[in-house]
Scaffold this active site. Sequence first.
Site, PDB file in Angstrom:
ATOM      1  N   GLU A 124      36.718  45.505  39.548  1.00 42.00           N
ATOM      2  CA  GLU A 124      36.677  43.921  40.719  1.00 42.00           C
ATOM      3  C   GLU A 124      37.781  43.736  41.692  1.00 42.00           C
ATOM      4  OE1 GLU A 124      34.848  40.100  38.531  1.00 42.00           O
ATOM      5  OE2 GLU A 124      34.287  39.848  40.863  1.00 42.00           O
ATOM      6  N   CYS A 146      31.525  38.958  39.145  1.00 39.17           N
ATOM      7  CA  CYS A 146      30.767  38.146  40.237  1.00 39.17           C
ATOM      8  C   CYS A 146      31.355  38.424  41.747  1.00 39.17           C
ATOM      9  CB  CYS A 146      31.724  36.578  40.052  1.00 39.17           C
ATOM     10  SG  CYS A 146      31.597  36.110  38.642  1.00 39.17           S
ATOM     11  N   ASN A 174      24.898  41.052  36.936  1.00 38.92           N
ATOM     12  CA  ASN A 174      25.757  40.346  36.972  1.00 38.92           C
ATOM     13  C   ASN A 174      26.118  39.528  36.293  1.00 38.92           C
ATOM     14  OD1 ASN A 174      28.570  41.597  35.953  1.00 38.92           O
ATOM     15  ND2 ASN A 174      29.107  39.021  37.241  1.00 38.92           N
ATOM     16  N   GLU A 175      26.175  39.528  35.021  1.00 37.81           N
ATOM     17  CA  GLU A 175      25.799  38.515  34.375  1.00 37.81           C
ATOM     18  C   GLU A 175      24.700  36.793  34.841  1.00 37.81           C
ATOM     19  OE1 GLU A 175      29.460  35.944  34.067  1.00 37.81           O
ATOM     20  OE2 GLU A 175      30.947  37.780  33.074  1.00 37.81           O
TER      21      GLU A 175
HETATM   22  O1  AHR Z   1      36.378  39.443  35.018  1.00 39.93           O
HETATM   23  C1  AHR Z   1      36.254  38.964  35.590  1.00 39.93           C
HETATM   24  C2  AHR Z   1      34.747  37.591  35.600  1.00 39.93           C
HETATM   25  O2  AHR Z   1      34.278  37.447  34.326  1.00 39.93           O
HETATM   26  C3  AHR Z   1      33.930  38.814  36.537  1.00 39.93           C
HETATM   27  O3  AHR Z   1      33.900  38.815  37.453  1.00 39.93           O
HETATM   28  C4  AHR Z   1      32.513  38.154  35.863  1.00 39.93           C
HETATM   29  O4  AHR Z   1      31.347  39.190  35.324  1.00 39.93           O
HETATM   30  C5  AHR Z   1      32.579  37.550  34.812  1.00 39.93           C
HETATM   31  O5  AHR Z   1      32.640  36.390  34.369  1.00 39.93           O
END
Ligand code: AHR
Length: 740
Positions: free
Chosen positions: A25, A240, A362-363
């Site tokens: 990321e 994120c 994601n999440e």
């Molecule tokens: O890895 C850091 C963050 O942690 C990522 O962006 C997210 O998916 C999680 O909350």
Amino acid sequence: MYQIDISPNKRLCNISPSLYGIFFEDINRSGDGGLYAEMLMNRSFDDGVIPQGCTYNADSKTITSPTGWVSSFNCSETEGIYGWVASDGAQMSLTDKDTLNFARKRALNVRFNGGKIVNLGFGGIAVRAGSTCKFYMFAKSETSVQITIALTSESGEVYAHQTLTVEGGYTKYECLLESTADDNKAVLSLSSQFADTVTIGFTSLFPTDTFMKRENGLRRDLAEKLIALKPAFLRFPGGCIVEGFSKETAHRFEDTIGKVWERKPHWLLWGYNTTNGLGYHEFLQFCEDARIDAMYVFNCGMTCQARCPDYFDDKLIENMYNDAVHAILYASAPANTEWGAKRAENGHPETFVCLKYLEIGNENYGEEYNKRYKYFYERLKAEFPQYTYIATDHTEKIGLPTETVDDHFYSDPLFFASNNDMYDSLDRNGVNIYVGEYAATIGCKKGNLYGALGEAAFLTGIERNQYKVKMTSYAPLFNNPAYTAWEPDLIIFNNHTSYGIPSYYMLKMFAENRGSFVCGHTVITEYDKRCEHGAFSYISGGKKVTVGSIDENRQSLSADVDIVGGRLTVSFWDTCAEGEDQNHYDIVCEGGKSTVIHYNGWSKEIICEGNCELGGNSAHIEIDADGDEFEIKINGVLTHKAALKSVPHISAVCTVDETAGELIIKIVNITENDITVNLASDIPLASNALLTTLTATNMQSCNSFDSPEAVVPVTNEVRLEDGKINIGARSVNVIRTELR
Ligand code: AHR
């Protein structure tokens, strides 16, 4: 007693070839100036543009999203041009008129007047004698202006230079610069004797020696560090950043392909801009070059739920759906189709067969996610059945078709060690698990041995259950410490070097020693109680009341607690101070149920559940907590009596490598004591073994730029005296021994 009973001939399950992957990321400036080899900061001049829809507060240097999420914004145009400095009479200013193309929001007007402008890079530009960088810029000028492009020291000593003549409308000008010296703090300078205005639309400086010599490619040392981990797949691009904190900051595939100067920038919610040069095509190209599978994560029509979420309307959801479809087609459709042709135009006529996994969001979680997941999954699966789809919540629990679920954990090492058995009772016919993000965070911010021990203990449990837990990836991957947004991270880098934290080496050991199948084994170990201590707090009269001494003795609380909106919350064993990670146990009562939840870092663990009926505006609560045990009464009725999970001194897993004819035993000792472990195999083991150990003198030991290999594995030949082996204090071990 410490013993591992081993049945090497008993095949419990085959190993999952995809178990160890990586997750990239763009966080901590790990894209531009990091894995993406671009050397210029703010190469497109867009960094100071306030993200669309946000408002800027100059006093607090923050931006606020349309839904109210506040985040830092440190590159305001009112304070200069981020990354660029003018001197010796040169003048520069940003303009939003006549930019290079539709994607560019700014261009740079420069009047050199015999002076120069310099780009400072990411903490300097690292040059090496004899190595070459490629510079290009799009520029225009009504008159003919000669500009000297140079790599120089901070004080102006020239290491390489070329002269370009800019004249007429926007044109791409480029040159190669071969340095005559080593310097990690060099700068790129553009200078001219001319006083006429030159407008620069886009710039770039790239080493020619990228990974696989790809143009617009990856920094070789960093890419090689990834490959050394022997990953099976790459998850990208987030995290994120895929969700964003507004419609405008949500990730879109279509902005990340094509000519880099025509790609729209993306404000990443980690507090900076990316030029999207490291885009979908580059990620797939890396996967192909590294011969690993690709996992693409896309936005499913909502923003990050931890950041004042925005749930997109049907039209925008459809738009995001189409963006995902186009990404899939870009990778998979023949070159004579619309999206296949774009791929071919970008230099890759063949399909990208490496694309294997698609993650829906994601999440994301809850009802809003479930609706979107169903919508995306059903349509995509029907149209593209060949991919493995990943959900970010346990959508199978509400009856939705679910293939794989992505679980994330950020906690302390003891959480990981004590939850080594987390996946021991998975339903063999149930969903597959992907632990897509995990890291020991609390007490391990710089990436120490303690973190690696906790994670390794957890991974032995995952390896034991790899018939269902098929994939994992540590997170985050990279950090440039000058721009830290999140710690710990697996690989720490600056503009010229890098090192792995102990977890990096632990993962390398685990990935290099897979075996063919998990064989029968039972671990007999002693345990430590997880003893907690910390403050109590509850809401009374609308205010948070904190009581109780912070020590390890028995603590009791008796209080009248407010019921707010039908819900009562009490925190106990709360160790979290201002600015630190959370670590507390909450009693949450609502709807006839009472649950004790452990909030540890970003992880949440249900400790126990019970029934409890609330009436009126408050309830009388009594907590009696001692070490690892607690008892809770609500309105005089006992609702919970529980003990916390204890921490195993050793955790282990055994696999057999059929090709090498070897037994592989991974043993983690998370204690401060050496331990003799009896390896009791039901077939004879050889009397010698290769033992690879990762350890250090204390739990806090770290690697650093000065000592990048302070904590690295060491391999020795050892004798197994009657099957006994000494496992040192604070150590991760891999034993390989021949099977007779
Ligand atoms: O890895 C850091 C963050 O942690 C990522 O962006 C997210 O998916 C999680 O909350």
